[in-house]
Design a protein around this motif. Structure first.
Motif: not given
Lengths: 221, 221
Positions: A2, A5-6, A67-70, B96
């Motif tokens: 993957t 993620l920023t 927020e970082e992906g989900a 998460h």
């Protein structure tokens, strides 16, 4: 594989502190700069902060969010800890030293910040009341109690417990709220401690980034 | 092989809440009971709490502290997190969900508790002032803002984010400080949430343990 993620954080569209770096996004920016993690910023207006879309991210309608992906997080303490847990540089490797650094994050937020915040809250909510001037010394003495205790523990050390950690980051960020009050001047070792925090290159980069938001959008108020 | 260490926590010798379970040792007792970890308690007088021996454990001269072999911690948030990190049952396995549960610990301590604590602090420090009665509605409205937001997020759920976690433990412990004020009655879902926390067997065991300290040593005040 993957893609990395920023993370995206939120900050005030028009910061009430006029770019002095006292809003809570500063803590998250600083942590991200310390660990060298690039990030994006979404600016939020005071109006949008209280709308359902933002409250889905932050139940109390504040900034910052992360927020970082989900994954979506709120609370500057939780976000800084999340960053510190996933990158090297903000928490010691030794398990005991790590637990103590986390204790300083909580101390900054639950023991030191509440009386400091009261100084701002009381000015905002009670600045026009007849009792405001009489109450002020009570509020300031509560802050002095905490600063005296912190000063005694810090002594002549550079940081609260060995090397610079997320605990210092949070404590310095909280103490900076007192800069304009003059209260820090009564505790030279705390004043020097805060200055050491501000002198860190990561702090400076974070400060400049939040100031650029303010400079680009002068408040109308 | 090393012997398992029994953690030692500190609590008030004479609790100012007269055994109502509102002192911060309750949070740590509750967490230890949830994970089934036996512990010992060392009682500390108000005098001893401010002495150098205790301040070496807790720079701000408060309870609780937590000692486990060579590790010494302070701040109820840090201690509960330490317990939750090392035992199953207080943090989700999913990364998460775990980060979000930690966010609720911080939200309880940094966003919800400060205005709640202000209600007690103002009574203690300003109860005899001319402005006390006039100020009270301002303090209570700040609490209502937070409770309204919390109530909206909780909705009809049992807990804040899926299964019971250390985030719920801390939030319920913080909200319990409002029980005598009547403010919780304005938010039926929060009232039921707090009652769910109090109904947990681990909560009851912790409550009984702290009450036994008070019952054994009636205050002279």
């Amino acid at each position: 594989m993957t893609l990395p993620l920023t993370p995206v954080i939120t900050a005030f569209e028009r910061s009430p502190d006029r770019g002095r770096g006292l809003a809570r996004d500063m803590r998250v920016r600083w942590a991200l700069e310390e660990v060298g993690q690039p990030y994006e910023v979404r600016l939020v207006s005071f109006w949008a902060m209280k709308e359902p879309a933002h409250r889905a991210l932050h139940p109390f309608g504040q900034i910052p969010t992360y927020e970082e992906g989900a994954l979506a997080l709120f609370e500057s303490g939780a976000i800084v800890f999340h960053i510190a847990e996933r990158h090297a540089g903000l928490l010691p490797d030794d398990a005991h030293a790590r637990a103590r650094a986390i204790a300083w994050i909580f101390a900054a937020l639950n023991t030191v910040e509440p009386p400091i915040l009261d100084l701002q809250t009381t000015k905002f909510l009670e600045g026009d009341k007849t009792w405001y001037e009489q109450r002020l010394p009570i509020v300031k003495d509560r802050i002095r109690d905490r600063l005296g205790e912190l000063s005694a523990r810090l002594g002549s050390a550079d940081w609260l417990d060995g090397a610079f950690s997320a605990g210092d980051l949070m404590m310095v960020a909280v103490l900076l709220r007192l800069k304009a009050s003059g209260l820090l001047d009564e505790y030279p070792n705390i004043l020097a401690y805060v200055a050491r925090g501000e002198a860190r290159p990561a702090y400076k980069r974070a400060f400049d980034a939040q100031l650029a938001v303010f400079a680009g959008k002068p408040p109308t108020g």
